[in-house]
Design an enzyme around this catalytic site. Structure first.
Site, PDB file in Angstrom:
ATOM      1  N   ASP A 211       0.711  -1.007  -0.454  1.00 31.57           N
ATOM      2  CA  ASP A 211       0.336  -0.256  -0.116  1.00 31.57           C
ATOM      3  C   ASP A 211       0.848   1.147  -0.171  1.00 31.57           C
ATOM      4  OD1 ASP A 211      -1.931   2.005   0.425  1.00 31.57           O
ATOM      5  OD2 ASP A 211      -2.160   1.658   2.134  1.00 31.57           O
ATOM      6  N   SER A 235      -6.655   5.644  -0.141  1.00 30.56           N
ATOM      7  CA  SER A 235      -6.986   4.135  -0.930  1.00 30.56           C
ATOM      8  C   SER A 235      -8.642   3.672  -0.009  1.00 30.56           C
ATOM      9  CB  SER A 235      -5.988   3.199  -0.291  1.00 30.56           C
ATOM     10  OG  SER A 235      -4.674   3.546   0.014  1.00 30.56           O
ATOM     11  N   GLN A 285      -5.831  -1.820  -7.013  1.00 25.23           N
ATOM     12  CA  GLN A 285      -6.145  -0.497  -6.424  1.00 25.23           C
ATOM     13  C   GLN A 285      -6.541   0.559  -6.692  1.00 25.23           C
ATOM     14  OE1 GLN A 285      -3.971   2.513  -3.182  1.00 25.23           O
ATOM     15  NE2 GLN A 285      -4.213   0.829  -2.194  1.00 25.23           N
TER      16      GLN A 285
END
Length: 296
Positions: A211, A235, A285
């Site tokens: 991430d 995110s 993502q």
């Protein structure tokens, strides 16, 4: 056998991913864990995702490693507060197990994830090759060498307190975006010191690290550095497929590209390779990207 971690940042990661078991509630498994310090006060998304994976993995036979996870970031978590994880054992079949993990703070969900686990079976095997002509990580600057002299709490945290060593193949975009404005990049990653041998822990730590930089190809494409005043990112969701086992305390290459950005959102896809060029995982993502005075 690898030695146990000795770097304090990696020790902090070990503590964060070591969940405490609580009494079950309504038939669901319950765990708790602390949050890491973050200079902006919000829980790092990779942290709560990795913890949710650890929680789910704790309810599955170790002979069934995770092969995919799909998660949604629902609310900004408070980094000063612990997190509660509730795991629903949705299904256990002959080869696959499915788990749903909900992460809570103050009774409200901040992250929701479904993960699937599978007995490892033989079968067809191929993967897209790692890009060639990638410089060795040892030849690239560390985050500390780039940001160590910047007097800002976020820069100081990124430079000295994160447990993962990040080395951008292209120049990083912390302060400026140098070179071509392209929607792709590659980053070497490795924990700052050795981790336990447990494969489940390495998969969780890989999810944790996945991430960090995944929205950067969107920013790079539009010449937007992290230091841009008023920049807001978050995110929204995260999907990850684990193809083959690899250690995150050894160098892995994270190849990333963004196929689209629109409507204040951007999509990025990534592939994670071992240093030997074996494809370990794939990632996707979508994130919120808000730049003052600029439409993506």
């Amino acid at each position: 056998m690898h030695p146990v971690s000795s770097h304090p940042n990696t020790e902090a990661l070990l503590a964060t991913l070591s969940l405490a078991t609580e009494p079950s509630v309504n038939g669901e498994d319950v765990f708790t864990a602390p949050s890491q310090y973050m200079p902006h006060g919000r829980v790092y998304g990779g942290q709560v995702m990795a913890q949710s994976l650890v929680a789910a993995s704790n309810t599955v036979d170790p002979e069934r490693p995770v092969h995919s996870l799909h998660g949604y970031f629902l609310r900004a978590g408070d980094a000063t507060q612990p997190i509660t994880f509730s795991v629903d054992r949705i299904h256990d079949g002959r080869s696959f197990s499915t788990r749903r993990t909900q992460a809570y703070q103050n009774g409200a969900p901040i992250f929701s994830m479904i993960a699937s686990f599978q007995v490892e079976d033989p079968g067809l095997d191929h993967f897209i090759e790692m890009p060639s002509d990638i410089p060795d990580p040892e030849t690239l600057p560390t985050v500390e060498s780039v940001l160590g002299d910047v007097d800002h709490p976020v820069a100081k945290y990124w430079a000295t307190q994160r447990p993962i060593d990040l080395r951008h193949v292209e120049s990083p975009i912390y302060l400026t975006v140098n070179g071509s404005h392209v929607a792709h990049q590659a980053v070497w990653m490795r924990s700052l010191s050795a981790l336990p041998d447990d494969p489940a822990f390495h998969r969780a730590a890989l999810a944790y690290a996945s991430d960090y930089t995944l929205l950067e190809p969107i920013l790079r494409r539009h010449g937007v550095a992290w230091s841009t005043p008023g920049l807001k990112t978050a995110s929204l969701d995260h999907a990850m497929w684990f193809h083959r086992f690899g250690r995150i305390d050894e160098w892995v290459l994270y190849v990333q590209e963004s196929p689209s950005a629109q409507g204040g959102r951007g999509l990025t896809q990534g592939r994670i390779y071992s240093r030997e060029g074996i494809l370990l995982a794939s990632v996707a993502q979508e994130g919120m990207i808000r730049v003052p005075g600029m439409e993506i």
